[in-house]
Design a protein around this motif. Structure first.
Motif, short mmCIF file in Angstrom:
data_model
loop_
_atom_site.label_atom_id
_atom_site.label_comp_id
_atom_site.label_asym_id
_atom_site.label_seq_id
_atom_site.Cartn_x
_atom_site.Cartn_y
_atom_site.Cartn_z
N THR A 1 0.85 -1.20 0.00
CA THR A 1 0.00 0.00 0.00
C THR A 1 0.88 1.24 0.00
O THR A 1 2.07 1.19 0.30
CB THR A 1 -0.91 0.07 1.25
OG1 THR A 1 -0.09 0.06 2.42
CG2 THR A 1 -1.88 -1.09 1.30
N ARG B 1 4.29 1.57 2.15
CA ARG B 1 4.42 0.59 3.24
C ARG B 1 4.72 -0.76 2.61
O ARG B 1 3.99 -1.23 1.73
CB ARG B 1 3.13 0.53 4.04
CG ARG B 1 3.15 -0.39 5.26
CD ARG B 1 1.78 -0.31 5.95
NE ARG B 1 1.75 -0.98 7.23
CZ ARG B 1 1.48 -2.26 7.41
NH1 ARG B 1 1.26 -3.03 6.36
NH2 ARG B 1 1.44 -2.79 8.62
N PRO C 1 0.00 4.15 2.05
CA PRO C 1 -1.05 4.62 2.97
C PRO C 1 -1.13 6.15 3.09
O PRO C 1 -2.20 6.68 3.38
CB PRO C 1 -0.68 3.97 4.30
CG PRO C 1 0.76 3.62 4.19
CD PRO C 1 0.99 3.32 2.75
N PRO D 1 6.55 -4.57 9.11
CA PRO D 1 6.35 -3.65 8.00
C PRO D 1 7.37 -2.50 8.06
O PRO D 1 7.79 -2.10 9.14
CB PRO D 1 4.92 -3.13 8.23
CG PRO D 1 4.63 -3.39 9.66
CD PRO D 1 5.44 -4.59 10.06
N ARG D 2 7.74 -2.01 6.91
CA ARG D 2 8.69 -0.89 6.81
C ARG D 2 8.07 0.17 5.91
O ARG D 2 7.26 -0.13 5.02
CB ARG D 2 10.02 -1.35 6.21
CG ARG D 2 10.60 -2.57 6.88
CD ARG D 2 11.11 -2.26 8.26
NE ARG D 2 12.38 -1.55 8.22
CZ ARG D 2 12.95 -1.00 9.31
NH1 ARG D 2 12.32 -1.06 10.48
NH2 ARG D 2 14.10 -0.38 9.22
N SER D 3 8.45 1.39 6.12
CA SER D 3 7.86 2.44 5.29
C SER D 3 8.85 3.58 5.06
O SER D 3 9.77 3.78 5.84
CB SER D 3 6.59 3.00 5.95
OG SER D 3 6.93 3.62 7.16
#
Lengths: 481, 459
Positions: B148, B185, B150, B193-195
Motif C-alpha cells: 500500500t 508501506r 497509505p 512492515p517498513r515504510s
C-alpha cells in the motif's frame, strides 16, 4: 473592558447564528445534492470565537482574539466522497461548494424531480442551554489578572527561574450539522485551557517544563483554577529536573504515572483502533476483534460523556451523540472507533467519534476521552516490583508512524533502583511498537486520572483527554545518552 | 486563481480606511490572505478523498491613543467583518504591552526583489486524481513487498497575500504551488512492515517531478526491507541533507532575536561574534533561493525577504529579526517577522555548507564518502517526532530516526533507534561535508558528518 467577540446586531451571516431558520436553505442544498445523484450529502456549519492570552514574567505580552465562519460540504457516492470547505456562507457560496463537491464524484449538478430526500428531522438543539456560555466566560481584565497571578506564584515558589509563562485560550464554537439522511443537530462547545511553563537555569544546568489544564463546557473554569497548586507543582518538578543527569539508554521496565501517562496508550494503541487506520491498512489489529491484543490486566475505554472532560461533546461533528466505547476488555479487542465514512468503508458501526478541527476538515474517526481502566494495585506496588528501571512521572509529546511504531518524550523521569525511586533523569524517549508493548503492560494501579491534551491527525488538531492509572510496562526501549 | 476568491488591495484599503476612521483609529496595518486549494488522495487504485477549500483571512492591528497595539483575526472579509475586527482589535489594545510595542517596519515600502514564480492554471481535480492513481500504481509495481501507499496526496494551491498599512505601504503577492507526497508501506513474510516516502514541490501540478518522487519513495522503502537491530553505543553519524536541515530547524531559536529577548534561546546578545560551530561551517537564511518553492517576497510586516548570514566560519554573525527586535538590537529588520500583538520571528530557508573549498580549516575533512566507508557508521536518513524530542531551550535532543548502519561497505537498515545529543556539541563535532549541497523543500545542504553521537537500539 471586554474583547468577547460577540456578533454585532444585523451583521453578516455569522451574526444570526444557526438554528431552525437554516432548515429551508439546507434542505434545498441537500435535496439538490441527492437529486444530482449523491448517495448522501452532509453540511457542517461553524461559527467560532477564540481568544488567547499570554503572560510572560509579570506582563501580558499578547492578546489575540479571532472569530470566523465557515462550512464544510461532503458528498458521498458509493464508497467515495468529495469534500469542499468555504468561508462563504451565502446561498450562492454554499451552492458553488456543493456543485464543486458533486463534480469531484463525476456527478452533474442538475436538479431532477424525485423523492430522493424526504427532509430534515426535528432539530436536536443541544445548544439551547448553552446560549450564554460565551458571555459567562471571564472578561479580558479578569483573564489577564488570573494569568498574572499564576506567573507571580511561579516567581514566589520557584528558584532559578529565567522564564515564567502563563497562557490561556478560549475556544467557543457553534455548529450545525445537516445531512440528507435527515440528521439535523446543533451544538455549542466551549473549551478553555490554561498552561504554566517555566525555564530554569543555573550555570550550565537548564530545565524547561510545563503543565496544561483544560476543560470543556465550563465557563467558570478559569475562575476556579487553583493557581497555587499548579504553580507549586510546576516549580517542584522543574527544581528537581534542573540538576538531573541524562538517562542511560537501553531496554528496561518502566512505570508510567497516571494522568498524562495515558499518552502512551493514545499514541501506541488508540490511533490504531480508529477506522481511519483500518481504511489505510496501517493497523496491525485489523482482523483481531475478539482476540487478545494486550495483557489480560488491561481494559481500555474511549468515551465522549464525562462531564467537563476536554474530549467530551453533546454530538460529534457528524451530528451523532457520543457513546462509551469499550475498546479492549481484559486484553481482548472489542471495538474500533468509527465515523460515517468508516462505517461505510469498513463495516464497523459508528460510535459518535466523527471529529474535525474545523469546517475545513472532513470528519474522521478520532479519539475523545481515552483511558486505561483502573486496576487492583497500589502505585507503590508497581514501583516495588522493579529492581532497575525508569519511572516516568510526566510525559511530553509523542507520535505514531505508519508501521505502528510510536515514540514519546519523558519530561520528568526518575530511576527505579531496588524497588524505590532514586535520582531524577532527563532526556529519555520511549520507543516501541504497539503490538509488542501492549502485552507487556502487566500491572495497572488503582489511581485512574485524566488529563487534557491536543491530538493532531488526519482531521486536524482536536481536544482530547488521555488518562490511566499508574501502569507497569515489563520492558521498553528507552532512548537517551 | 478563481476570480471569486481574490483580494482587491485597493478596495480593501479604501474600506479599511473608511471603517477605521469611523472607529477613531488612525494607525493600523493589515495582513490578508486568500487561497483556493484542491487535493486528492488514493487507496489502491480508488479515490480515497477529494478535497477543495476556499479560504480567506485577515489579521488587523491597531494602535490606540497610548500607542499600544491590539490585534484581531477573522475569516469574514465583509464590511461587517472588518468593522468588527477593528472594534475587537481596538478593545484588545488596552492590554497592549507598553514595554514591547511593535511599529511599522521602516522597510515596508522598500523595493522588493522580483521572484521567478510562474503562475499555473489549476488542473481539474479529476485529472489530479488520475495522475495520482497512476503514480500509486507505478510505486506499487516497483516491488512485490510494497502493498500500500497509505499516505499519499497530490495538491495544488492558488493563493494571494497582502500587507497594507495606514502609512501607505501596499504589498501584494500571487502564487500557485503544487505538491506530491508518496509514503509507501512494505512488508515481507515474517518480518515487520517498513515504510518510507518522498515529497516533491513545484509551481504547478504539471511541473511536478512525479517520476523522481516515485523513484525515491520506492528506493527508500525497498532499502529498509533488510533490517536489523543496532547495538546501543556511540557512532560516527552522517546526516542526510533533509535530516540535518530538520535538526537545525528545530534549534532555530539559536538564531532568533525574539527567542533571545524572551530568554528561551541558548544564545544571548553577547553570542554575536562568538564561535558556535566548527570553523568550516556556514549557515545562511535565504528565503529568496530558487529552490524555495512558495517563497514570500515580504514578511508579515512588509519587510523584504533577504539572504542573511547567520553563521560564517563557525561564528554567529546575525540574528533573525522583526521590526521590534531589530529596534531593540539597533539593526534593520531582516524580513523574518510574522504578524501579531507580539510578533513572532522565524527562518525561511536555510543554506548550509562549508566556509570555502580547500583544506580542513575551510571545508572540514575531505574525500568523505559514506558508501565507501568501512564503518561502523550510522547514516541518518530522516528524523521523527521533532516536536516531542527536541528541548530547544536546553539544547538537547533524543529523536527516533530511519537510517542504515554501514559496516565494511555493507548497508543494513536499522530496525528502530533513537539518536541523542546536544546541538552545541554537534556543531562543534562536525567532521565535514560530503558531496554537493542538495536542494530540498526546506533548504540546501550536503551530507553532514558528525562524530560520536549516542544511538539507542533494540539489540
Amino acid at each position: 473592558m471586554t474583547v468577547t467577540t460577540r456578533a454585532p446586531e444585523g451583521g453578516a451571516a455569522q451574526a444570526s447564528g444557526f438554528g431552525n431558520h437554516w432548515r429551508e436553505r439546507l434542505e434545498m442544498l441537500l435535496g439538490f445534492g441527492r437529486s444530482s445523484g449523491a448517495d448522501l450529502v452532509e453540511v457542517f456549519l461553524e461559527r467560532t470565537d477564540q481568544l488567547s492570552v499570554l503572560a510572560e514574567q509579570d506582563t501580558i505580552t499578547s492578546v489575540s482574539p479571532a472569530f470566523g465562519v465557515g462550512a464544510g460540504i461532503r458528498v458521498f457516492r458509493g464508497s467515495h466522497d468529495g469534500f469542499v470547505s468555504t468561508n462563504d456562507l451565502t446561498q450562492a457560496g454554499l451552492q458553488a461548494a456543493l456543485e464543486q463537491a458533486l463534480g469531484m464524484l463525476g456527478l452533474e449538478p442538475i436538479a431532477r424531480p424525485g423523492d430522493a430526500f424526504s427532509g430534515l428531522e426535528t432539530l436536536r438543539d443541544h445548544a439551547l442551554s448553552k446560549a450564554d456560555w460565551l458571555q459567562r466566560c471571564p472578561e479580558l481584565h479578569e483573564a489577564t489578572g488570573r494569568l498574572l497571578d499564576g506567573t507571580a506564584r511561579l516567581e514566589r515558589h520557584g528558584r532559578h527561574l529565567q522564564v515564567r509563562r502563563g497562557s490561556y485560550s478560549r475556544n467557543w464554537q457553534e455548529v450545525l450539522v445537516a445531512a440528507s439522511d435527515g440528521t439535523f443537530a446543533r451544538d455549542i462547545r466551549l473549551h478553555q485551557s490554561l498552561g504554566l511553563n517555566v525555564l530554569a537555569a543555573d550555570g550550565d544546568h537548564r530545565a524547561s517544563l510545563g503543565r496544561r489544564y483544560g476543560t470543556s463546557d465550563r465557563p467558570d473554569d478559569l475562575r476556579e483554577w487553583d493557581a497555587e497548586a499548579s504553580a507549586l507543582d510546576v516549580c517542584q518538578s522543574v527544581g528537581t529536573m534542573l540538576y538531573a543527569d541524562y538517562v542511560e539508554a537501553g531496554q528496561m521496565p518502566a512505570v508510567l504515572a497516571n494522568r498524562f501517562g495515558g499518552v502512551i496508550f493514545h499514541e501506541a494503541c488508540g490511533h490504531l483502533l480508529e477506522t481511519t487506520q483500518l481504511e489505510r491498512g496501517t493497523t496491525p489489529f485489523a482482523e483481531m476483534v475478539g482476540q487478545p491484543i494486550a495483557h489480560e490486566s488491561l481494559t481500555a475505554i474511549d468515551e465522549g460523556l464525562t462531564g467537563g472532560a476536554f474530549g467530551s461533546m453533546s454530538i460529534d461533528d457528524e451530528g451523532m451523540e457520543p457513546q462509551r466505547t469499550v475498546l479492549i476488555e481484559n486484553g481482548i479487542l472489542r471495538r474500533f472507533l468509527s465515523d460515517r465514512a468508516g462505517e461505510q468503508r469498513t463495516g464497523h458501526p459508528r460510535t459518535g467519534s466523527g471529529r474535525r478541527q474545523s469546517h475545513s476538515f472532513a470528519a474522521a474517526s478520532r479519539m475523545r476521552n481515552t483511558f486505561i481502566a483502573a486496576g487492583p494495585h497500589s502505585p507503590e506496588a508497581l514501583i516495588a516490583s522493579i529492581d532497575r528501571g525508569l519511572y516516568c512521572k510526566s510525559m511530553g509529546g509523542g507520535s505514531v508512524g505508519p508501521t505502528g511504531q510510536f515514540n514519546f518524550a519523558v519530561e520528568e523521569g526518575f530511576l527505579i533502583e531496588n524497588g524505590t525511586l532514586t535520582k531524577p533523569v532527563k532526556g529519555a524517549t520511549l520507543i516501541g511498537e504497539a503490538k509488542e508493548v501492549m502485552p507487556r503492560i502487566s500491572m495497572c494501579a488503582n489511581d485512574l486520572e485524566l488529563a487534557a491534551g491536543f491530538c493532531g491527525s488526519v482531521s486536524g488538531s482536536i481536544f482530547v483527554t488521555v488518562g490511566q492509572p499508574h501502569v507497569k510496562v515489563d520492558s521498553i526501549t528507552v532512548g537517551g545518552r | 486563481m478563481s476570480s471569486a476568491n481574490t483580494l482587491d488591495a485597493a478596495n480593501l484599503r479604501d474600506r479599511l480606511e473608511r471603517l477605521a476612521s469611523g472607529h477613531g483609529i488612525s494607525r493600523w496595518d493589515l495582513g490578508a490572505s486568500c487561497s483556493s486549494d484542491t487535493s486528492v488522495q488514493v487507496d489502491r487504485g480508488e479515490a480515497k478523498q477529494m478535497k477543495a477549500a476556499q479560504r480567506s483571512a485577515i489579521t488587523v492591528r491597531v494602535w490606540n491613543g497610548d500607542d499600544l497595539v491590539g490585534i484581531s483575526s477573522t475569516s469574514d472579509l465583509s464590511d461587517q467583518g472588518l468593522a468588527r475586527a477593528l472594534s475587537v482589535a481596538r478593545d484588545a489594545s488596552a492590554f497592549g504591552n507598553a514595554d514591547d510595542t511593535p511599529a511599522f517596519s521602516p522597510l515596508a515600502t522598500a523595493p522588493l526583489q522580483e521572484l521567478d514564480q510562474p503562475l499555473h492554471e489549476p488542473q481539474n481535480i479529476l485529472r489530479l486524481l488520475e495522475t495520482l492513481k497512476e503514480a500509486e500504481r507505478q510505486l506499487l509495481s516497483r516491488h512485490r513487498s510494497i502493498g500500500t501507499v497509505p499516505y499519499n496526496g497530490l495538491a495544488q494551491r492558488s493563493s494571494e497575500r497582502i500587507y497594507l498599512n495606514s502609512n501607505g505601504a501596499c504589498r501584494q503577492q500571487l502564487q500557485t504551488t503544487a505538491s506530491l507526497y508518496l509514503y509507501a508501506r512494505a512488508e515481507e513474510a515474517g518480518r515487520k512492515p517498513r515504510s518510507a516516502g518522498a515529497v516533491r514541490l513545484a509551481y504547478g501540478a504539471t511541473e511536478l517531478d512525479i517520476t523522481g518522487c516515485i523513484d525515491e519513495a520506492a528506493e527508500r522503502t525497498i532499502s529498509h526491507l533488510d533490517y536489523a537491530p543496532i547495538q546501543t553505543g556511540h557512532y560516527t553519524c552522517v546526516f542526510s541533507p533533509e535530516a540535518f536541515l530538520d535538526l537545525i530547524g528545530a534549534f532555530s531559536s539559536l538564531f532568533n532575536a525574539r527567542a533571545v529577548l524572551d530568554g528561551v534561546s541558548l544564545s544571548n546578545r553577547e553570542s554575536l561574534g562568538q564561535s558556535l560551530a566548527c570553523p568550516f561551517f556556514n549557515l545562511h537564511d535565504n528565503g529568496l533561493h530558487p529552490g524555495n518553492i512558495g517563497a514570500s517576497s515580504f514578511d508579515g510586516e512588509g519587510t523584504p525577504t533577504q539572504r542573511l548570514a547567520l553563521v560564517e566560519g563557525g561564528v554567529l554573525k546575525n540574528f533573525l529579526h522583526s521590526e521590534a527586535t531589530a529596534r531593540r538590537f539597533g539593526v534593520a529588520p531582516t524580513g523574518h517577522a510574522g504578524m501579531g500583538a507580539k510578533v513572532s520571528v522565524g527562518p525561511d530557508y536555510f543554506e548550509i555548507g562549508p566556509t570555502g573549498s580547500g583544506g580542513p580549516e575551510l571545508a572540514g575533512q575531505s574525500g568523505l564518502d559514506h558508501l565507501k566507508h568501512q564503518g561502523p557508521l550510522v547514516l541518518i536518513d530522516s528524523l521523527s517526532a521533532l516536536h516531542a524530542g527536541v528541548k530547544a531551550s536546553q539544547g538537547s535532543f533524543s529523536l527516533p530516526f530511519d537510517g542504515w548502519l554501514i559496516n565494511r561497505g555493507e548497508r543494513v537498515s536499522i530496525e528502530a533507534a533513537t539518536v541523542a545529543g546536544d546541538i552545541r556539541t554537534v556543531l562543534k563535532a562536525l567532521i565535514g561535508f560530503e558531496g554537493p549541497a542538495k536542494v530540498t523543500p526546506d533548504g540546501v545542504c550536503p551530507y553532514v558528518w558528525v562524530d560520536g553521537l549516542s544511538i539507542t537500539g533494540e539489540a
